[in-house]
Design a protein around this motif. Structure first.
Motif, PDB file in Angstrom:
ATOM      1  N   PRO A  83       0.825  -1.202   0.000  1.00 12.92           N
ATOM      2  CA  PRO A  83       0.000   0.000   0.000  1.00 12.92           C
ATOM      3  C   PRO A  83       0.864   1.259   0.000  1.00 12.92           C
ATOM      4  CG  PRO A  83      -0.709  -1.540   1.704  1.00 12.92           C
ATOM      5  CD  PRO A  83       0.596  -2.034   1.168  1.00 12.92           C
ATOM      6  N   TYR A  84       0.544   2.213  -0.881  1.00 17.21           N
ATOM      7  CA  TYR A  84       1.369   3.414  -0.915  1.00 17.21           C
ATOM      8  C   TYR A  84       0.543   4.685  -0.776  1.00 17.21           C
ATOM      9  CZ  TYR A  84      -0.052   3.302  -5.865  1.00 17.21           C
ATOM     10  OH  TYR A  84      -0.770   3.227  -7.024  1.00 17.21           O
ATOM     11  N   VAL A  85      -0.686   4.543  -0.285  1.00 11.98           N
ATOM     12  CA  VAL A  85      -1.501   5.726  -0.081  1.00 11.98           C
ATOM     13  C   VAL A  85      -0.951   6.522   1.102  1.00 11.98           C
ATOM     14  CG1 VAL A  85      -3.102   4.501   1.451  1.00 11.98           C
ATOM     15  CG2 VAL A  85      -3.850   6.569   0.293  1.00 11.98           C
ATOM     16  N   ASN A 100     -11.410   6.154   4.408  1.00  7.46           N
ATOM     17  CA  ASN A 100     -10.465   5.199   3.818  1.00  7.46           C
ATOM     18  C   ASN A 100      -9.107   5.255   4.507  1.00  7.46           C
ATOM     19  OD1 ASN A 100     -12.340   4.304   1.967  1.00  7.46           O
ATOM     20  ND2 ASN A 100     -11.690   5.704   0.351  1.00  7.46           N
ATOM     21  N   LYS A 101      -8.633   6.453   4.793  1.00  3.46           N
ATOM     22  CA  LYS A 101      -7.319   6.596   5.421  1.00  3.46           C
ATOM     23  C   LYS A 101      -7.303   6.008   6.835  1.00  3.46           C
ATOM     24  CE  LYS A 101      -5.601  10.586   2.829  1.00  3.46           C
ATOM     25  NZ  LYS A 101      -5.110  11.978   2.904  1.00  3.46           N
ATOM     26  N   ILE A 102      -8.358   6.263   7.584  1.00  3.52           N
ATOM     27  CA  ILE A 102      -8.405   5.764   8.951  1.00  3.52           C
ATOM     28  C   ILE A 102      -8.500   4.241   8.975  1.00  3.52           C
ATOM     29  CG2 ILE A 102      -9.810   5.716  11.063  1.00  3.52           C
ATOM     30  CD1 ILE A 102     -10.385   8.681  10.601  1.00  3.52           C
ATOM     31  N   PHE A 103      -9.331   3.682   8.092  1.00 10.43           N
ATOM     32  CA  PHE A 103      -9.434   2.224   8.027  1.00 10.43           C
ATOM     33  C   PHE A 103      -8.115   1.601   7.572  1.00 10.43           C
ATOM     34  CE2 PHE A 103     -13.873   2.776   8.691  1.00 10.43           C
ATOM     35  CZ  PHE A 103     -14.395   1.534   9.048  1.00 10.43           C
ATOM     36  N   GLU A 104      -7.470   2.208   6.585  1.00 10.20           N
ATOM     37  CA  GLU A 104      -6.201   1.672   6.091  1.00 10.20           C
ATOM     38  C   GLU A 104      -5.117   1.760   7.163  1.00 10.20           C
ATOM     39  OE1 GLU A 104      -5.311   0.032   3.370  1.00 10.20           O
ATOM     40  OE2 GLU A 104      -7.423   0.012   2.803  1.00 10.20           O
ATOM     41  N   ALA A 105      -5.096   2.875   7.924  1.00 13.33           N
ATOM     42  CA  ALA A 105      -4.115   3.017   8.987  1.00 13.33           C
ATOM     43  C   ALA A 105      -4.296   1.944  10.044  1.00 13.33           C
ATOM     44  CB  ALA A 105      -4.231   4.409   9.622  1.00 13.33           C
ATOM     45  N   ALA A 106      -5.557   1.667  10.387  1.00 12.28           N
ATOM     46  CA  ALA A 106      -5.831   0.624  11.381  1.00 12.28           C
ATOM     47  C   ALA A 106      -5.386  -0.740  10.873  1.00 12.28           C
ATOM     48  CB  ALA A 106      -7.318   0.607  11.722  1.00 12.28           C
ATOM     49  N   LYS A 107      -5.677  -1.047   9.610  1.00 15.01           N
ATOM     50  CA  LYS A 107      -5.286  -2.345   9.049  1.00 15.01           C
ATOM     51  C   LYS A 107      -3.774  -2.484   8.991  1.00 15.01           C
ATOM     52  CE  LYS A 107      -7.972  -2.010   5.356  1.00 15.01           C
ATOM     53  NZ  LYS A 107      -8.628  -2.348   4.076  1.00 15.01           N
ATOM     54  N   ASN A 108      -3.090  -1.421   8.575  1.00 17.47           N
ATOM     55  CA  ASN A 108      -1.628  -1.465   8.499  1.00 17.47           C
ATOM     56  C   ASN A 108      -1.010  -1.680   9.876  1.00 17.47           C
ATOM     57  OD1 ASN A 108      -1.765  -1.067   5.772  1.00 17.47           O
ATOM     58  ND2 ASN A 108      -1.082   1.060   5.810  1.00 17.47           N
ATOM     59  N   ASN A 109      -1.545  -0.989  10.883  1.00 18.37           N
ATOM     60  CA  ASN A 109      -1.016  -1.132  12.235  1.00 18.37           C
ATOM     61  C   ASN A 109      -1.257  -2.526  12.792  1.00 18.37           C
ATOM     62  OD1 ASN A 109       0.106   1.407  12.471  1.00 18.37           O
ATOM     63  ND2 ASN A 109      -1.718   2.321  13.374  1.00 18.37           N
ATOM     64  N   LEU A 110      -2.411  -3.104  12.500  1.00 21.38           N
ATOM     65  CA  LEU A 110      -2.693  -4.465  12.951  1.00 21.38           C
ATOM     66  C   LEU A 110      -1.728  -5.463  12.331  1.00 21.38           C
ATOM     67  CD1 LEU A 110      -6.597  -4.507  12.922  1.00 21.38           C
ATOM     68  CD2 LEU A 110      -5.158  -4.941  14.904  1.00 21.38           C
ATOM     69  N   THR A 111      -1.480  -5.304  11.026  1.00 14.22           N
ATOM     70  CA  THR A 111      -0.561  -6.210  10.338  1.00 14.22           C
ATOM     71  C   THR A 111       0.842  -6.091  10.901  1.00 14.22           C
ATOM     72  OG1 THR A 111      -1.857  -6.086   8.303  1.00 14.22           O
ATOM     73  CG2 THR A 111       0.425  -6.821   8.099  1.00 14.22           C
ATOM     74  N   ARG A 112       1.290  -4.853  11.112  1.00 18.00           N
ATOM     75  CA  ARG A 112       2.640  -4.627  11.636  1.00 18.00           C
ATOM     76  C   ARG A 112       2.778  -5.183  13.049  1.00 18.00           C
ATOM     77  NH1 ARG A 112       7.773  -4.761  10.770  1.00 18.00           N
ATOM     78  NH2 ARG A 112       9.001  -3.201  11.903  1.00 18.00           N
ATOM     79  N   SER A 242      -5.093   5.177  15.610  1.00 21.59           N
ATOM     80  CA  SER A 242      -5.330   3.821  15.139  1.00 21.59           C
ATOM     81  C   SER A 242      -4.597   2.777  15.967  1.00 21.59           C
ATOM     82  CB  SER A 242      -4.930   3.694  13.659  1.00 21.59           C
ATOM     83  OG  SER A 242      -3.594   4.104  13.463  1.00 21.59           O
ATOM     84  N   SER A 243      -3.558   3.180  16.698  1.00 19.83           N
ATOM     85  CA  SER A 243      -2.860   2.219  17.553  1.00 19.83           C
ATOM     86  C   SER A 243      -3.775   1.646  18.623  1.00 19.83           C
ATOM     87  CB  SER A 243      -1.651   2.878  18.228  1.00 19.83           C
ATOM     88  OG  SER A 243      -0.600   3.043  17.322  1.00 19.83           O
ATOM     89  N   ARG A 244      -4.776   2.418  19.029  1.00 19.53           N
ATOM     90  CA  ARG A 244      -5.699   1.937  20.070  1.00 19.53           C
ATOM     91  C   ARG A 244      -6.415   0.671  19.601  1.00 19.53           C
ATOM     92  NH1 ARG A 244      -8.782   6.683  22.010  1.00 19.53           N
ATOM     93  NH2 ARG A 244      -9.796   6.510  19.996  1.00 19.53           N
ATOM     94  N   ILE A 245      -6.692   0.575  18.289  1.00 19.19           N
ATOM     95  CA  ILE A 245      -7.319  -0.629  17.740  1.00 19.19           C
ATOM     96  C   ILE A 245      -6.411  -1.825  17.946  1.00 19.19           C
ATOM     97  CG2 ILE A 245      -8.281  -1.693  15.663  1.00 19.19           C
ATOM     98  CD1 ILE A 245      -9.851   0.711  16.662  1.00 19.19           C
ATOM     99  N   VAL A 246      -5.109  -1.623  17.775  1.00 15.96           N
ATOM    100  CA  VAL A 246      -4.144  -2.702  17.964  1.00 15.96           C
ATOM    101  C   VAL A 246      -4.150  -3.162  19.421  1.00 15.96           C
ATOM    102  CG1 VAL A 246      -1.725  -3.373  17.779  1.00 15.96           C
ATOM    103  CG2 VAL A 246      -2.711  -1.810  16.094  1.00 15.96           C
ATOM    104  N   TYR A 247      -4.156  -2.226  20.343  1.00 18.30           N
ATOM    105  CA  TYR A 247      -4.146  -2.557  21.767  1.00 18.30           C
ATOM    106  C   TYR A 247      -5.399  -3.327  22.162  1.00 18.30           C
ATOM    107  CZ  TYR A 247       0.013   0.204  22.835  1.00 18.30           C
ATOM    108  OH  TYR A 247       1.298   0.661  22.908  1.00 18.30           O
TER     109      TYR A 247
END
Length: 286
Positions: A83-85, A100-112, A242-247
Motif C-alpha cells: 500500500p502506498y496511499v 479510507n485513510k483511517i481504516f487503512e491506517a488501522a489495518k496497516n497497524n494491525l498487520t505490523r 489507530s494504535s488503540r485498535i491494535v491494543y
C-alpha cells in the motif's frame, strides 16, 4: 529485513523521527511514489523543496545507499503490491477519503503489530495471566479506555481483576501488590512518567509487570514481560489514534487465550453470565 523489502511501510514508520527537511522528502515520495521511480534526484529535490544532498541523506538513512538503489527498492515494493496511499488526514479531505485513510491506517497497524509479536511471547503472557492470583490493568489518557476494556473482558473469567486510570490510585495499588499478582501497564508511548514509576513500584513489590507499549521505551526497563506495539502516530493534529485498535485487539487475544486455558468446564460459568443479562434485551425482530 532486506533493504528492498516493503520500503513504503518503512518510510511511513520513520516519519515521526525524521528531520524537517528529510520529512519533506518522505512526504513527496509517499504522495506520488510512481512518479518518484521515474524521477531524477534533481526533480525529486525540487518537488520536495530540499537540496539534492538531503535526498541522498534520506535514502542512505533508509536503505544504506543512494538514490538509484532507493528507486529500485521503491519499484520492487510497489510491484509487490505494498500500500502506498498517504494515510495522513488533510484538512481538505472529503469524508470518504478520511474514512479510507483511517481504516487503512488501522489495518496497516494491525498487520505490523502481528509481525512484531512472537507466538511464544503471547503464550508466555497468557500463562502468567492464567496463573495470576490477581490482575490489575493500568492506563492513562488514551490508554485508559483500553485498560477498562481489558477489565470488562477479564472479569468474566472468574478471577480478581481491576482497572485503574487514576495516577494516585495506581501508585497505591501498585505498592499493595504481591508476588503472584500480574500488573498490566498499557502505554502507547512508554514515556508517561507516572506509569513508569508505577511499574517500578509494582515490580519492587513483587508483582509480575507486563508492559503493552512501545518497544525500547523507558517503561520497558521496569517490565518483566514486554508486548511490543510500535508507536506509529505522529504529532499531526488530524492523525487518528489507530494504535488503540491494535491494543484492543491484543487484549482480546490475551483474554481468549486465558479463557481457553480454563478448559471446556468453564463454559458453564460463561453461560450463566450470558443468561444473567438476557432479560435486559429486547427480543430480535422476526
Amino acid at each position: 529485513m532486506n533493504k528492498h523489502e516493503d520500503i513504503i511501510r518503512r518510510i511511513q514508520e520513520k516519519l515521526t523521527t525524521l528531520s524537517k527537511s528529510e520529512r519533506k522528502v518522505a512526504e513527496a515520495i509517499l504522495a506520488d511514489p510512481k512518479t518518484t521511480i521515474h524521477s531524477s534526484i534533481a526533480k525529486l529535490a525540487a518537488r520536495a523543496e530540499v537540496s539534492e544532498p538531503t535526498v541522498n541523506r534520506f535514502c542512505r538513512s533508509l536503505i544504506g545507499s543512494g538514490f538509484p538503489d532507493f528507486k529500485v527498492a521503491l519499484a520492487q515494493s510497489l510491484a509487490k503490491g505494498t500500500p502506498y496511499v498517504n494515510l495522513n488526514v488533510e484538512p481538505d479531505d472529503a469524508a470518504g477519503a478520511i474514512t479510507n485513510k483511517i481504516f487503512e491506517a488501522a489495518k496497516n497497524n494491525l498487520t505490523r503489530a502481528q509481525e512484531l509479536l512472537p507466538e511464544t511471547l503471547i503464550s508466555r503472557t497468557v500463562d502468567v495471566l492464567a496463573q495470576a492470583r490477581r490482575i490489575e490493568f493500568y492506563g492513562l489518557g488514551a490508554s485508559g479506555p483500553v485498560a477498562k476494556d481489558a477489565h470488562h473482558k477479564f472479569f468474566r473469567l472468574n478471577m480478581p481483576v481491576v482497572a485503574y486510570t487514576d495516577i494516585l490510585v495506581q501508585r497505591m495499588a501498585a505498592a499493595g501488590t504481591h508476588p503472584g499478582d500480574a500488573v498490566v501497564v498499557i502505554s502507547l508511548s512508554g514515556r508517561t512518567l507516572p506509569l513508569i514509576e508505577t511499574a517500578r513500584v509494582a515490580r519492587e513489590a513483587g508483582a509480575t509487570v507486563i508492559g503493552i507499549t512501545n518497544p525500547g521505551s523507558p517503561l520497558t526497563e521496569h517490565c518483566s514481560i514486554v508486548l511490543p506495539i510500535e508507536e506509529t502516530e505522529d504529532t499531526d493534529i488530524y492523525t487518528p489514534m489507530s494504535s488503540r485498535i491494535v491494543y484492543l485487539t491484543l487484549v482480546d487475544a490475551l483474554a481468549t487465550g486465558v479463557l481457553l486455558k480454563r478448559g471446556p468446564e468453564f463454559n458453564e460459568h460463561l453461560r450463566k453470565l450470558k443468561l444473567s443479562v438476557q432479560d435486559t434485551r429486547l427480543p430480535k425482530a422476526d
